[in-house]
Design an enzyme around this catalytic site. Structure first.
Site, PDB file in Angstrom:
ATOM      1  N   ASP A  57      33.332 -29.958  -1.296  1.00  0.00           N
ATOM      2  CA  ASP A  57      34.392 -30.499  -0.463  1.00  0.00           C
ATOM      3  C   ASP A  57      33.821 -30.940   0.880  1.00  0.00           C
ATOM      4  O   ASP A  57      33.214 -30.146   1.594  1.00  0.00           O
ATOM      5  CB  ASP A  57      35.456 -29.421  -0.274  1.00  0.00           C
ATOM      6  CG  ASP A  57      36.681 -29.914   0.475  1.00  0.00           C
ATOM      7  OD1 ASP A  57      36.643 -31.024   1.046  1.00  0.00           O
ATOM      8  OD2 ASP A  57      37.684 -29.170   0.504  1.00  0.00           O
ATOM      9  N   ILE A  58      34.038 -32.185   1.254  1.00  0.00           N
ATOM     10  CA  ILE A  58      33.515 -32.708   2.512  1.00  0.00           C
ATOM     11  C   ILE A  58      34.040 -31.918   3.703  1.00  0.00           C
ATOM     12  O   ILE A  58      33.363 -31.776   4.728  1.00  0.00           O
ATOM     13  CB  ILE A  58      33.863 -34.208   2.663  1.00  0.00           C
ATOM     14  CG1 ILE A  58      33.267 -34.794   3.949  1.00  0.00           C
ATOM     15  CG2 ILE A  58      35.348 -34.424   2.625  1.00  0.00           C
ATOM     16  CD1 ILE A  58      31.781 -34.743   4.027  1.00  0.00           C
TER      17      ILE A  58
ATOM     18  N   CYS B 202      41.490 -43.360  -2.217  1.00  0.00           N
ATOM     19  CA  CYS B 202      42.882 -43.542  -1.773  1.00  0.00           C
ATOM     20  C   CYS B 202      43.680 -43.912  -3.001  1.00  0.00           C
ATOM     21  O   CYS B 202      44.150 -45.036  -3.148  1.00  0.00           O
ATOM     22  CB  CYS B 202      42.995 -44.617  -0.708  1.00  0.00           C
ATOM     23  SG  CYS B 202      42.489 -44.083   0.943  1.00  0.00           S
TER      24      CYS B 202
END
Length: 315
Positions: A52-53, A71
């Site tokens: 996870d960034i 997105c």
């Protein structure tokens, strides 16, 4: 040689473009395990950090920061829900931008973001990056076929240059099309696949009503339709019979469906400028299609990178 950090890297299409443009990718990141496996099988020199960034707090120094954050609420193949949390991942990119302070950044995303009803999200990204100290060029929807890809693939690019460099970014002009170089067709890159049915390499389920709600076929003499991340929606191989419209949102084969098949994952990779890439057998067919369809074609990203002003590439 310039350096780059890549976030939301997928299997490495954008990063191959960076490397071809003369940059060294010092760090890459994605949350999908199979994307990491494909990336490391083909670009082993990069430090790929899986996870996870939001949990990454330290970044190396770099001249360029690039990101292809999802997105999916604005994607043709996604859920089309603009309120999904995944649509806010640009804020993590903005956080990294403030930490790294590169000379420039490049973002690639789905073109649906530019529709008028979705414009608030695009404007929010531009504001975020501008507030971080970057002069952001007007976003541009690029059709990859104009840059020499054998595929109709429209994506929006957002590029910014650090304000203190006093430089502006200008997108490269198309090189292929009317009055330019001839567009690259499926015949140019899929030679030798006519009449082949590569067992285990293509999605062989029935063509359901949704698939046949539009024309999925393109002939040999034209570029492919967009390669998507969903195997069920993969374009037809050009050897397949053409489709003809028989009603509203209803198409049928001008022949028999027994003579039709979707593109194989290897053929899809060729159309994405990933010919010759390794796709480890640690995952199934659907995962292979997914990482290929989500990839940024290297030659397109290379063209966008090479258009960076000298203040970025040589400062």
């Amino acid at each position: 040689m310039g350096t780059a950090i890549s976030l939301f890297s997928g299997c490495g299409g954008s990063d191959k473009g960076l490397i071809d443009a003369g940059y060294s990718v010092v760090m890459a990141n994605d949350i999908m395990g199979y994307a990491k496996e494909v990336y490391e099988a083909n670009l082993p020199e990069t430090d790929f950090q899986l996870g996870d960034i939001a949990k990454i707090t330290k970044f190396p120094k770099a001249d360029i920061l690039v990101g292809c954050y999802p997105c999916q609420g604005y994607s043709q193949g996604g859920a089309r829900d603009p309120d999904r949390p995944i649509n806010k991942l640009y804020r993590e990119f903005g956080r990294a931008l403030r930490v790294v302070r590169p000379k420039a950044f490049i973002v690639e995303n789905v073109p649906g973001m530019a529709r008028s009803n979705n414009r608030p999200l695009l404007d929010s990204q531009i504001e975020n990056f501008s507030d971080a100290g970057y002069k952001v060029a007007d976003p541009k929807i690029v059709n990859a076929v104009g840059y020499g890809l054998p595929q109709e693939r429209k994506r929006i690019f957002i590029v910014g240059v650090r304000s203190d460099l006093k430089a502006e970014y200008r997108f490269p002009m198309a090189s292929h099309g009317p009055s330019l170089l001839p567009v690259i067709t499926q015949a140019d890159c899929l030679a030798g696949t006519n009449g082949t049915w590569p067992a285990g390499e293509y999605y062989d389920k029935a063509f359901h009503w949704y698939y046949l709600s539009r024309d999925r076929h393109r002939g040999w003499d034209r570029p492919s339709k967009t390669v998507l991340a969903n195997a069920r929606h993969m374009p037809l191989h050009p050897m397949s019979p053409p489709l003809r419209k028989v009603g509203p949102d209803q198409w049928e084969f001008d022949g028999t469906a027994d003579d039709a098949r979707r593109l194989s994952y290897r053929e899809a990779a060729i159309l994405q400028d990933l010919a010759g890439w390794e796709f480890p057998e640690t995952a199934g067919l659907m995962s292979k299609y997914k990482v290929i369809g989500n990839a940024v074609p290297p030659l397109v990203f290379q063209r966008v990178v090479e258009a960076l002003p000298p203040e970025v590439s040589h400062a």
